[in-house]
Design a protein around this motif. Structure first.
Motif, PDB file in Angstrom:
ATOM      1  N   GLU A 154       0.836  -1.198   0.000  1.00  0.00           N
ATOM      2  CA  GLU A 154       0.000   0.000   0.000  1.00  0.00           C
ATOM      3  C   GLU A 154       0.875   1.254   0.000  1.00  0.00           C
ATOM      4  N   VAL A 155       0.578   2.165  -0.906  1.00  0.00           N
ATOM      5  CA  VAL A 155       1.227   3.478  -0.943  1.00  0.00           C
ATOM      6  C   VAL A 155       0.282   4.446  -0.247  1.00  0.00           C
ATOM      7  N   VAL A 156       0.786   5.150   0.752  1.00  0.00           N
ATOM      8  CA  VAL A 156      -0.038   6.065   1.540  1.00  0.00           C
ATOM      9  C   VAL A 156       0.146   7.485   1.029  1.00  0.00           C
ATOM     10  N   PHE A 157      -0.975   8.186   0.862  1.00  0.00           N
ATOM     11  CA  PHE A 157      -1.008   9.557   0.368  1.00  0.00           C
ATOM     12  C   PHE A 157      -1.709  10.443   1.388  1.00  0.00           C
ATOM     13  N   PRO A 158      -1.368  11.718   1.411  1.00  0.00           N
ATOM     14  CA  PRO A 158      -2.149  12.651   2.232  1.00  0.00           C
ATOM     15  C   PRO A 158      -3.510  12.890   1.592  1.00  0.00           C
ATOM     16  N   SER A 159      -4.512  13.113   2.407  1.00  0.00           N
ATOM     17  CA  SER A 159      -5.862  13.380   1.889  1.00  0.00           C
ATOM     18  C   SER A 159      -5.950  14.809   1.387  1.00  0.00           C
ATOM     19  N   LEU A 160      -5.359  15.029   0.247  1.00  0.00           N
ATOM     20  CA  LEU A 160      -5.339  16.337  -0.400  1.00  0.00           C
ATOM     21  C   LEU A 160      -5.718  16.139  -1.865  1.00  0.00           C
ATOM     22  N   PRO A 161      -6.385  17.127  -2.459  1.00  0.00           N
ATOM     23  CA  PRO A 161      -6.784  16.976  -3.868  1.00  0.00           C
ATOM     24  C   PRO A 161      -5.616  16.656  -4.796  1.00  0.00           C
ATOM     25  N   GLU A 162      -4.445  17.221  -4.546  1.00  0.00           N
ATOM     26  CA  GLU A 162      -3.305  16.978  -5.442  1.00  0.00           C
ATOM     27  C   GLU A 162      -2.789  15.542  -5.377  1.00  0.00           C
ATOM     28  N   SER A 163      -3.187  14.794  -4.361  1.00  0.00           N
ATOM     29  CA  SER A 163      -2.780  13.389  -4.283  1.00  0.00           C
ATOM     30  C   SER A 163      -3.378  12.557  -5.410  1.00  0.00           C
ATOM     31  N   ALA A 164      -4.504  12.983  -5.947  1.00  0.00           N
ATOM     32  CA  ALA A 164      -5.113  12.258  -7.068  1.00  0.00           C
ATOM     33  C   ALA A 164      -4.149  12.192  -8.248  1.00  0.00           C
ATOM     34  N   GLY A 165      -3.443  13.272  -8.516  1.00  0.00           N
ATOM     35  CA  GLY A 165      -2.477  13.283  -9.612  1.00  0.00           C
ATOM     36  C   GLY A 165      -1.342  12.306  -9.388  1.00  0.00           C
ATOM     37  N   HIS A 166      -0.832  12.241  -8.169  1.00  0.00           N
ATOM     38  CA  HIS A 166       0.226  11.283  -7.842  1.00  0.00           C
ATOM     39  C   HIS A 166      -0.277   9.849  -8.012  1.00  0.00           C
ATOM     40  N   ALA A 167      -1.486   9.579  -7.516  1.00  0.00           N
ATOM     41  CA  ALA A 167      -2.052   8.232  -7.624  1.00  0.00           C
ATOM     42  C   ALA A 167      -2.277   7.845  -9.086  1.00  0.00           C
ATOM     43  N   ARG A 168      -2.744   8.792  -9.891  1.00  0.00           N
ATOM     44  CA  ARG A 168      -2.936   8.514 -11.326  1.00  0.00           C
ATOM     45  C   ARG A 168      -1.608   8.182 -11.991  1.00  0.00           C
ATOM     46  N   ARG A 169      -0.572   8.974 -11.697  1.00  0.00           N
ATOM     47  CA  ARG A 169       0.734   8.728 -12.323  1.00  0.00           C
ATOM     48  C   ARG A 169       1.299   7.363 -11.938  1.00  0.00           C
ATOM     49  N   LEU A 170       1.209   6.997 -10.661  1.00  0.00           N
ATOM     50  CA  LEU A 170       1.699   5.681 -10.237  1.00  0.00           C
ATOM     51  C   LEU A 170       0.929   4.568 -10.936  1.00  0.00           C
ATOM     52  N   THR A 171      -0.383   4.723 -11.050  1.00  0.00           N
ATOM     53  CA  THR A 171      -1.211   3.704 -11.702  1.00  0.00           C
ATOM     54  C   THR A 171      -0.861   3.584 -13.176  1.00  0.00           C
ATOM     55  N   ARG A 172      -0.729   4.713 -13.856  1.00  0.00           N
ATOM     56  CA  ARG A 172      -0.389   4.691 -15.289  1.00  0.00           C
ATOM     57  C   ARG A 172       0.991   4.073 -15.504  1.00  0.00           C
ATOM     58  N   ARG A 173       1.954   4.441 -14.672  1.00  0.00           N
ATOM     59  CA  ARG A 173       3.315   3.911 -14.805  1.00  0.00           C
ATOM     60  C   ARG A 173       3.311   2.390 -14.628  1.00  0.00           C
ATOM     61  N   LEU A 174       2.520   1.903 -13.686  1.00  0.00           N
ATOM     62  CA  LEU A 174       2.473   0.473 -13.412  1.00  0.00           C
ATOM     63  C   LEU A 174       1.732  -0.289 -14.513  1.00  0.00           C
ATOM     64  N   LEU A 175       0.498   0.120 -14.809  1.00  0.00           N
ATOM     65  CA  LEU A 175      -0.321  -0.623 -15.763  1.00  0.00           C
ATOM     66  C   LEU A 175       0.167  -0.477 -17.197  1.00  0.00           C
ATOM     67  N   GLY A 176       0.395   0.751 -17.626  1.00  0.00           N
ATOM     68  CA  GLY A 176       0.787   0.983 -19.006  1.00  0.00           C
ATOM     69  C   GLY A 176       2.266   0.819 -19.261  1.00  0.00           C
ATOM     70  N   GLY A 177       3.091   1.213 -18.269  1.00  0.00           N
ATOM     71  CA  GLY A 177       4.544   1.186 -18.444  1.00  0.00           C
ATOM     72  C   GLY A 177       5.162  -0.168 -18.136  1.00  0.00           C
ATOM     73  N   ARG A 178       4.973  -0.634 -16.913  1.00  0.00           N
ATOM     74  CA  ARG A 178       5.626  -1.888 -16.508  1.00  0.00           C
ATOM     75  C   ARG A 178       4.869  -3.117 -16.998  1.00  0.00           C
ATOM     76  N   TRP A 179       3.536  -3.128 -16.807  1.00  0.00           N
ATOM     77  CA  TRP A 179       2.760  -4.313 -17.169  1.00  0.00           C
ATOM     78  C   TRP A 179       2.322  -4.323 -18.632  1.00  0.00           C
ATOM     79  N   LEU A 180       2.501  -3.202 -19.334  1.00  0.00           N
ATOM     80  CA  LEU A 180       2.171  -3.086 -20.764  1.00  0.00           C
ATOM     81  C   LEU A 180       0.744  -3.506 -21.078  1.00  0.00           C
ATOM     82  N   LEU A 181      -0.191  -3.074 -20.241  1.00  0.00           N
ATOM     83  CA  LEU A 181      -1.597  -3.377 -20.475  1.00  0.00           C
ATOM     84  C   LEU A 181      -2.138  -2.474 -21.581  1.00  0.00           C
ATOM     85  N   PRO A 182      -3.235  -2.862 -22.210  1.00  0.00           N
ATOM     86  CA  PRO A 182      -3.786  -2.070 -23.311  1.00  0.00           C
ATOM     87  C   PRO A 182      -4.091  -0.629 -22.879  1.00  0.00           C
ATOM     88  N   PRO A 183      -3.894   0.326 -23.792  1.00  0.00           N
ATOM     89  CA  PRO A 183      -4.114   1.737 -23.448  1.00  0.00           C
ATOM     90  C   PRO A 183      -5.511   2.034 -22.920  1.00  0.00           C
TER      91      PRO A 183
END
Length: 148
Positions: A25-54
């Motif tokens: 689990e990656v812990v984030f502060p409950s702030l609106p800008e955390s959504a951007g960090h969470a999106r980037r980590l998810t995109r990097r993992l799914l699209g970058g490392r796991w090469l899942l469909p766009p």
């Protein structure tokens, strides 16, 4: 330490660039800008490392944003967590927070400007739900991964 001090400490530390929601689990502060960090980590993992469909990656990133938005807006806690798991044919994304209040899937009208988060989760994922935990809840969704 107060909740505000906890949130400030988490905000100042921020998620590290090497944080991996598939390793734990990656812990984030409950702030609106955390959504951007969470999106980037998810995109990097799914699209970058796991090469899942766009399209799958884009939909998962959108749904992460919606679940994070709900956690920030409604949980009333200094932090929330993100975890992403993969097993054969499936990806599961969980956003956890210390609130035990259950999210509600609301009817959505065309001109509504809010309240669409779980509607999107319901329609873009293959399965979703909420697990009550001893210290809160995890709202999750799963998406089928097409065979290569």
């Amino acid at each position: 330490m107060t909740a505000m001090a906890d949130a400030r400490d988490i905000r100042e530390a921020g998620p590290a660039a090497c944080d991996d929601p598939s390793a734990g689990e990656v812990v984030f502060p409950s702030l609106p800008e955390s959504a951007g960090h969470a999106r980037r980590l998810t995109r990097r993992l799914l699209g970058g490392r796991w090469l899942l469909p766009p399209e799958l990656t884009d939909n998962a990133v959108l749904l992460v944003s919606e679940l994070v938005g709900n956690a920030v807006r409604h949980a009333g806690a200094p932090s929330f967590g993100l975890r992403v798991r993969r097993r054969r044919g499936w990806v599961r994304v969980e956003v956890s927070d210390p609130s035990r209040a259950l999210p509600c899937l609301l009817p959505v009208r065309e001109l509504d400007v809010s309240g669409r988060g779980l509607f999107l989760v319901h329609h873009l994922s293959d399965r979703w739900g909420v697990d009550l935990l001893p210290d809160g809840k995890a709202t999750w969704f799963e998406m089928r991964v097409p065979p290569r």
